[in-house]
Enzyme design. Structure first.
Site, PDB file in Angstrom:
ATOM      1  N   ARG A 252       2.521  -6.235 -10.127  1.00  0.00           N
ATOM      2  CA  ARG A 252       2.901  -5.579  -8.864  1.00  0.00           C
ATOM      3  C   ARG A 252       3.299  -6.562  -7.775  1.00  0.00           C
ATOM      4  O   ARG A 252       3.889  -6.166  -6.776  1.00  0.00           O
ATOM      5  CB  ARG A 252       1.784  -4.648  -8.374  1.00  0.00           C
TER       6      ARG A 252
ATOM      7  N   GLU B  46      -2.609   8.777 -11.207  1.00  0.00           N
ATOM      8  CA  GLU B  46      -2.040   7.627 -11.890  1.00  0.00           C
ATOM      9  C   GLU B  46      -1.967   7.848 -13.396  1.00  0.00           C
ATOM     10  O   GLU B  46      -2.971   8.207 -14.018  1.00  0.00           O
ATOM     11  CB  GLU B  46      -2.902   6.403 -11.584  1.00  0.00           C
TER      12      GLU B  46
ATOM     13  N   ARG C 196       0.850  -1.205   0.000  1.00  0.00           N
ATOM     14  CA  ARG C 196       0.000   0.000   0.000  1.00  0.00           C
ATOM     15  C   ARG C 196       0.877   1.243   0.000  1.00  0.00           C
ATOM     16  O   ARG C 196       1.481   1.591   1.019  1.00  0.00           O
ATOM     17  CB  ARG C 196      -0.917  -0.011   1.218  1.00  0.00           C
TER      18      ARG C 196
ATOM     19  N   HIS D 187       0.633   3.576 -10.625  1.00  0.00           N
ATOM     20  CA  HIS D 187      -0.418   3.911  -9.644  1.00  0.00           C
ATOM     21  C   HIS D 187       0.212   4.648  -8.448  1.00  0.00           C
ATOM     22  O   HIS D 187       0.153   4.182  -7.303  1.00  0.00           O
ATOM     23  CB  HIS D 187      -1.043   2.584  -9.218  1.00  0.00           C
TER      24      HIS D 187
ATOM     25  N   ASP E 220     -12.741   8.322  -6.950  1.00  0.00           N
ATOM     26  CA  ASP E 220     -12.152   7.239  -7.753  1.00  0.00           C
ATOM     27  C   ASP E 220     -12.597   7.492  -9.188  1.00  0.00           C
ATOM     28  O   ASP E 220     -13.710   7.135  -9.576  1.00  0.00           O
ATOM     29  CB  ASP E 220     -12.651   5.889  -7.219  1.00  0.00           C
TER      30      ASP E 220
HETATM   31  O1  TA6 Z   1      -6.765   3.304  -8.963  1.00  0.00           O
HETATM   32  C1  TA6 Z   1      -7.871   3.367  -8.161  1.00  0.00           C
HETATM   33  C2  TA6 Z   1      -8.216   1.974  -7.737  1.00  0.00           C
HETATM   34  O2  TA6 Z   1      -8.475   1.165  -8.856  1.00  0.00           O
HETATM   35  C3  TA6 Z   1      -9.402   2.026  -6.786  1.00  0.00           C
HETATM   36  O3  TA6 Z   1     -10.591   1.560  -7.338  1.00  0.00           O
HETATM   37  C4  TA6 Z   1      -8.916   1.301  -5.599  1.00  0.00           C
HETATM   38  O4  TA6 Z   1      -9.688   0.551  -4.836  1.00  0.00           O
HETATM   39  C5  TA6 Z   1      -7.476   1.237  -5.738  1.00  0.00           C
HETATM   40  O5  TA6 Z   1      -7.122   1.391  -7.045  1.00  0.00           O
HETATM   41  C6  TA6 Z   1      -6.579   0.426  -4.901  1.00  0.00           C
HETATM   42  O6  TA6 Z   1      -6.625  -0.885  -5.362  1.00  0.00           O
HETATM   43  P1  TA6 Z   1      -5.916  -2.029  -4.564  1.00  0.00           P
HETATM   44  O7  TA6 Z   1      -6.164  -3.269  -5.387  1.00  0.00           O
HETATM   45  O8  TA6 Z   1      -4.471  -1.666  -4.486  1.00  0.00           O
HETATM   46  O9  TA6 Z   1      -6.558  -2.064  -3.215  1.00  0.00           O
END
Ligand code: TA6
Length: 302
Positions: free
Chosen positions: A100, A273, A74, A170, A214
């Site tokens: 990732r 992103e 994260r 991201h 989002d």
């Molecule tokens: O980029 C935004 C997003 O797609 C959101 O919808 C969101 O929940 C996030 O990325 C994080 O995703 P993750 O799979 O890392 O929890």
């Protein structure tokens, strides 16, 4: 765990590029460029820090981030590839693809004469991901660490049929207080509002943050700037090979449900992103390549 001593022997530069064991036993590479500090995990070729000399950290990493093999981290810059978000048809496939959480190898480390420290990585092809991605592709990630940060995600189609790729760098940016920053560069664009069922809306003025956001902005090719009065800086995001920009902040309720956010953690971050998402998926012909690139730079507050 890759052989750290072999990596240091082959690619390390004493005092400047150092491979070591990081949190959770993940292999990391630390870059002490004269103009900036950076840290990456080899898992995911995941950028964890970029701090230009004399500046505050630009990249946000959750204080509650989990570091474990095969688990997404994260914060930093997760590389979403070869699809963005949920897989377009297969609900059981991993969100944001598998790059990732995959193992990457180092291809090269060099210090170009015109400055910076450049590292190149390649996703290690694994039999186990074949069920999700049966296509013949080669994925590289190039990073130039300096007073600016340059990131390039390079997909080569080495097969005989076209491939369609969705992707994103991201990046989680550190901000003083997300309620006080504004994001400029998206004015007048339409976006898909994922918080409200994917409805299409129009951006009026800069983006400000007072609730969960989002969004996938379409036809976004101009620079975006995070204007942060608290940190007295502007973070410029200049991209290539991308016509979509994703903006995300989970806000209170959503972040409370995530075990890798601390309470109020959402206030210190915003994701902007550089993407190929929604109707901006790229098709790469056999023998061709696509480069998704971005340059981050810190400018004084004006
Ligand atoms: O980029 C935004 C997003 O797609 C959101 O919808 C969101 O929940 C996030 O990325 C994080 O995703 P993750 O799979 O890392 O929890």
């Amino acid at each position: 765990m890759p052989d750290l001593s072999a990596l240091n022997t082959r690619f390390g530069i004493p005092g400047r590029v150092i491979f070591s064991e990081g949190p959770g036993g993940l292999a990391t590479v630390e870059v002490n460029d004269p103009c900036a500090h950076a840290l990456l995990a080899l898992q995911g070729a995941h950028l964890l820090d970029w701090t230009p000399a004399g500046a505050e950290p630009v990249i946000w990493l959750s204080p509650a981030a989990k570091f474990a093999r095969g688990k997404a981290i994260r914060g930093g810059t997760p590389i979403c590839w070869p699809w963005f978000g949920p897989h377009p048809t297969e609900t059981t496939y991993p969100a944001h693809g598998f790059a990732r959480t995959a193992c990457w190898e180092v291809l090269s480390v060099e210090c170009p004469a015109d400055g910076g420290t450049r590292l190149e990585f390649r996703l290690i092809p694994e039999e186990s991901v074949h069920r999700w991605w049966p296509h013949a592709t080669r994925l590289e990630f190039h990073i130039l660490v300096g007073s600016e940060l340059q990131l390039t995600l390079l997909t080569k189609n080495i097969g005989t049929a076209p491939v369609a790729v969705g992707q994103a760098l991201h990046t989680y940016f550190a901000v003083s207080d997300v309620c006080k920053v504004r994001l400029v560069g998206l004015e007048g664009l339409s976006y898909l509002d994922k918080v409200h069922g994917g409805s299409v809306k129009l951006q009026h003025g800069p983006v400000t943050f007072h609730e969960e956001i989002d969004r996938i902005y379409r036809d976004s090719v101009q620079d975006c700037i995070i204007v942060d009065p608290g940190l007295k800086r502007r973070l410029r995001i200049a991209k290539t090979g991308s016509r979509s920009t994703v903006v995300w902040n989970p806000w209170i309720q959503k972040s409370a449900k995530m075990d890798d956010f601390v309470e109020s953690g959402y206030l210190g971050m915003v994701c902007v992103e550089t993407a190929n998402a929604a109707d901006d998926i790229v098709t790469i012909e056999p023998g061709a390549e696509h480069r998704l690139g971005v340059v981050y730079s810190v400018e004084p507050f004006a």
